[in-house]
Design an enzyme around this catalytic site. Structure first.
Site, mmCIF file in Angstrom:
data_model
loop_
_atom_site.group_PDB
_atom_site.id
_atom_site.type_symbol
_atom_site.label_atom_id
_atom_site.label_comp_id
_atom_site.label_asym_id
_atom_site.label_seq_id
_atom_site.Cartn_x
_atom_site.Cartn_y
_atom_site.Cartn_z
ATOM 1 N N GLU A 146 1.394 0.171 4.366
ATOM 2 C CA GLU A 146 1.567 -0.408 5.703
ATOM 3 C C GLU A 146 0.433 -1.336 6.062
ATOM 4 O O GLU A 146 -0.746 -1.012 5.879
ATOM 5 C CB GLU A 146 1.665 0.721 6.741
ATOM 6 C CG GLU A 146 2.654 0.452 7.830
ATOM 7 C CD GLU A 146 4.075 0.330 7.274
ATOM 8 O OE1 GLU A 146 4.571 -0.809 7.211
ATOM 9 O OE2 GLU A 146 4.666 1.347 6.906
ATOM 10 N N ASP A 176 8.655 -7.543 4.615
ATOM 11 C CA ASP A 176 9.955 -7.305 5.243
ATOM 12 C C ASP A 176 11.025 -8.184 4.618
ATOM 13 O O ASP A 176 12.127 -7.723 4.298
ATOM 14 C CB ASP A 176 9.875 -7.596 6.743
ATOM 15 C CG ASP A 176 8.860 -6.734 7.459
ATOM 16 O OD1 ASP A 176 8.444 -5.707 6.880
ATOM 17 O OD2 ASP A 176 8.474 -7.077 8.585
#
Length: 541
Positions: A60, A236
Site C-alpha cells: 500500500e 490501480d
C-alpha cells in the site's frame, strides 16, 4: 510479459464469460445493459468495455515510490456500452453520456480546441492547439471520469494540426451508457476502473486499438486520472488492465512497467466496506498528495545519508535511491534476483536518520517545512519548485521518517508475499495461508501507525476479522476509509461473514441486500476487456 499483450476484444460473449475466471453471472448484467442501451438510443451498442475494480493484497502506498505491489482484479466492475452517432449530423466527438443509475443525470458534452498555454511560446508553438474538456477537480461529477478517459484518446490519437477540426482526423460522436458494481469511495478503485473503461471504449469506438498493448492502456489511464486531480502511481490501473484469473499480479514500475502473475494459494478473499467513504480527490492535499510529497522528499534526504548522488533538479523516488545504493544494473534487477531485497534490508537500517533528535523528548517525529528544506540540501526556491510547485499539499509537520519506514518495510513484505505464492502449490497447507495472513496483518499495522492512512473504523474492522477467523486482514486502497480485505479459508466464508455482520456496528441495521453490497467474497478476476459487435455497426459510420 503480461503487459505487452493486446487488449482482449471478444465477438463472442460466451468466450468472454469463460475467460473472466469468475463465479459471478455476468450474462444478466451485460444483457440488461445492451437492452437498456437499445431502449434509450434506438439501436444496439457496437462496443462494450469492461474494467474491473481491484483489491490490493499487499503493497500500500508504495507504487508511486516505484516499488512493486501485489493487487488482483475483483469480480465487480464498470461496464460502458457505446455506439457511434451520425458523424454528419452531430458535432465532432460529441458525447451523449447516460448512467444506468438514476441518481446520475445524463450529460452531453463535446471537446473543443484550445490554444496551448506556454509562457514564452516559440513561433512554432504559437499555433499549437490541444483538445479541451471541462473538468473541475474540486467539484467532481460522474461524467468527469468519462471525460478524463476521453482526454487521453483525443490528445494522443487526434492531433490538431489543421486550421479547423474538419481538417484533422476527428473523433466520432457517440452515445454511451455506464453501469457499475464497484462501490464508490470503497478503496476498490472505482475511479480507476471508470477511467480505464472510458479510455478503452473511446479507443474502440474510434478504431484506435491497433497496436495498443495493456501497458499502453495503463499508461494512458494513469495520465488520464490526473485530469481529476489524483496523482496515481499506476497500481490501480495496472491491476484493472493486466490481471489474470486466480492470481495476484506482481506489478513493478522501475525501470519500466512490468507485470507477472503469481497463483494465489487456495483461499477466499472477503471484502468488507467500513462504511466510511474515502474521497481521494477531495482530501488529496492533506492525505494522498501529501504522502506523495513526503515520500519524495524522504527519498532525497535518505539518499544524502546513503551517499547516493541525486541531481539538484531530480525528483528521485525511494525505489531509485535503493537501486543506486545497491548498484543496480542499468536494465534493473531480474525478478528473481536477491539484489533488491538485499539493498532494501540495508537501506531500512538508515531510516532512523530521518527521525528528528527532538522526537525523544517531545514525541514529534515529523519536521516543519523549513527543516525539510534544510535537510534536502536544496535552496528554498529550488526545493519548492521541485517538490511543491506541481502538487497541492497542506501540512504543519512532514512525517518523512514514518513514511519512509513504511514504504521500505512494505516493499520487503511484498517480496516475501510473492515468494510464498510462487513456492506454494494448489492445496497448500494451512501454514502457507497463515504466513500470508501474518504479512497482511503487519502491513495493516504499518499503514495505521507509520503511514497514517487507516482510520478507527478500519482498525476495528480488521481486528474483528481476525477474531472471526481470518488468516489476515488489512485495509485496501488509499485508506482513510473504504474496504478491508481478509484472507479466509474457503469452507469458513459464510461463518466468517456472519460473525462480521454481528460484531461491526454499522452492519447490524442493514437488510440482506444492502449488506451483500458491502460485504462479499471475491476471487481474482481477469483485467479489462471489450466486446465488438460488427453486425450492429450503423450504416452511417
Amino acid at each position: 510479459m503480461a503487459e505487452q499483450l493486446p487488449i482482449p476484444i471478444y465477438t463472442s460473449l460466451a468466450q468472454l464469460y469463460a475467460d473472466l475466471g469468475s463465479t459471478t453471472d455476468h450474462s444478466a448484467r451485460w444483457g440488461q445493459l445492451s437492452e437498456e442501451f437499445e431502449h434509450r438510443f434506438a439501436r444496439k451498442p457496437t462496443h462494450i468495455a469492461r474494467a474491473p475494480g481491484r483489491v490490493n493484497l499487499i503493497g500500500e502506498h508504495i507504487d508511486y515510490a516505484l516499488f512493486g505491489v501485489l493487487p488482483a482484479a475483483v469480480e465487480r466492475d464498470i461496464l460502458i456500452a457505446c455506439a457511434p452517432r451520425d458523424r454528419h449530423a452531430h458535432v465532432h466527438g460529441a458525447v451523449n453520456a447516460h448512467n444506468l443509475h438514476n441518481k446520475y443525470p445524463s450529460q452531453f458534452f463535446a471537446p473543443t480546441r484550445k490554444r496551448s498555454a506556454s509562457e514564452e511560446p516559440s513561433d512554432d508553438e504559437v499555433h499549437v492547439e490541444e483538445w479541451h474538456l471541462d473538468i473541475d477537480p474540486k467539484e467532481l461529477r460522474w461524467e468527469s471520469y468519462v471525460k478524463a478517459g476521453y482526454y487521453g484518446v483525443l490528445n494522443r490519437f487526434f492531433p490538431l494540426t489543421g486550421t479547423s477540426i474538419a481538417d484533422s482526423d476527428h473523433p466520432v460522436p457517440v452515445d454511451l451508457l455506464v453501469t457499475g458494481t464497484v462501490p464508490a469511495g470503497s478503496g476498490l478503485s472505482s475511479s480507476a476502473a471508470m477511467v480505464v473503461a472510458s479510455t478503452l471504449v473511446f479507443l474502440a469506438v474510434n478504431g484506435k486499438l491497433d497496436g495498443v498493448t495493456k501497458r499502453t492502456l495503463v499508461e494512458m489511464a494513469v495520465e488520464n486520472e490526473k485530469r481529476v486531480g489524483v496523482n496515481s502511481g499506476g497500481m490501480d490501473q495496472a491491476a484493472s488492465v493486466i490481471s489474470t484469473p486466480a492470481s495476484v499480479l506482481y506489478v513493478t514500475f522501475y525501470p519500466h512497467l512490468a507485470a507477472s502473475p503469481a497463483a494465489l494459494p487456495l483461499g477466499t478473499l472477503v471484502l468488507a466496506n467500513s462504511c466510511v467513504t474515502s474521497e481521494k480527490a477531495v482530501h488529496a492535499r492533506t492525505r494522498y498528495n501529501l504522502r506523495v510529497v513526503e515520500t519524495l522528499a524522504a527519498a532525497r534526504i535518505l539518499a544524502r545519508h546513503l551517499g547516493v548522488r541525486v541531481e539538484p533538479r531530480e525528483r528521485v523516488t525511494l525505489r531509485e535511491v535503493v537501486g543506486r545504493f545497491g548498484t543496480e544494473p542499468e536494465g534493473g534487477w531480474p525478478e528473481d534476483s536477491a539484489g533488491l531485497r538485499g539493498a532494501l534490508e540495508r537501506a531500512v537500517g538508515y531510516v532512523e536518520k530521518l527521525r528528528p533528535a527532538s522526537a525523544d523528548t517531545d514525541g514529534q517525529e515529523g519536521i516543519p517545512l523549513e527543516t525539510m528544506i534544510e535537510w534536502s540540501g536544496l535552496s528554498d526556491e529550488d526545493f519548492k519548485d521541485v517538490y511543491l510547485s506541481w502538487i497541492d499539499v497542506e501540512a504543519t509537520y512532514f512525517q518523512l521518517y514514518k513514511r519512509a519506514k513504511h514504504v521500505l518495510t512494505e516493499a520487503l513484505r511484498v517480496l516475501e508475499f510473492r515468494d510464498i505464492c510462487l513456492a506454494s502449490r494448489e492445496g497448500a497447507p494451512e501454514s502457507v495461508l497463515s504466513a500470508l495472513g501474518a504479512l497482511m496483518n503487519a502491513s495493516q499495522t504499518s499503514c495505521s501507525v507509520d503511514f497514517d492512512c487507516s482510520c478507527p473504523e478500519l482498525d476495528e474492522l480488521t481486528q474483528i476479522a481476525r477474531n472471526a477467523g481470518a488468516y489476515g486482514s488489512r485495509l485496501t486502497g488509499a485508506g482513510w476509509g473504504g474496504c478491508t480485505v481478509s484472507l479466509v479459508a474457503e469452507d469458513k466464508v459464510p461463518e466468517f461473514i456472519a460473525r462480521l455482520r454481528n460484531a461491526y456496528t454499522p452492519f447490524t441495521g442493514l437488510d440482506d441486500d444492502a449488506f451483500a453490497e458491502i460485504v462479499f467474497p471475491t476471487k481474482p478476476s481477469s483485467g479489462a476487456c471489450g466486446t465488438y459487435h460488427p453486425s450492429t455497426q450503423p450504416a452511417f459510420v
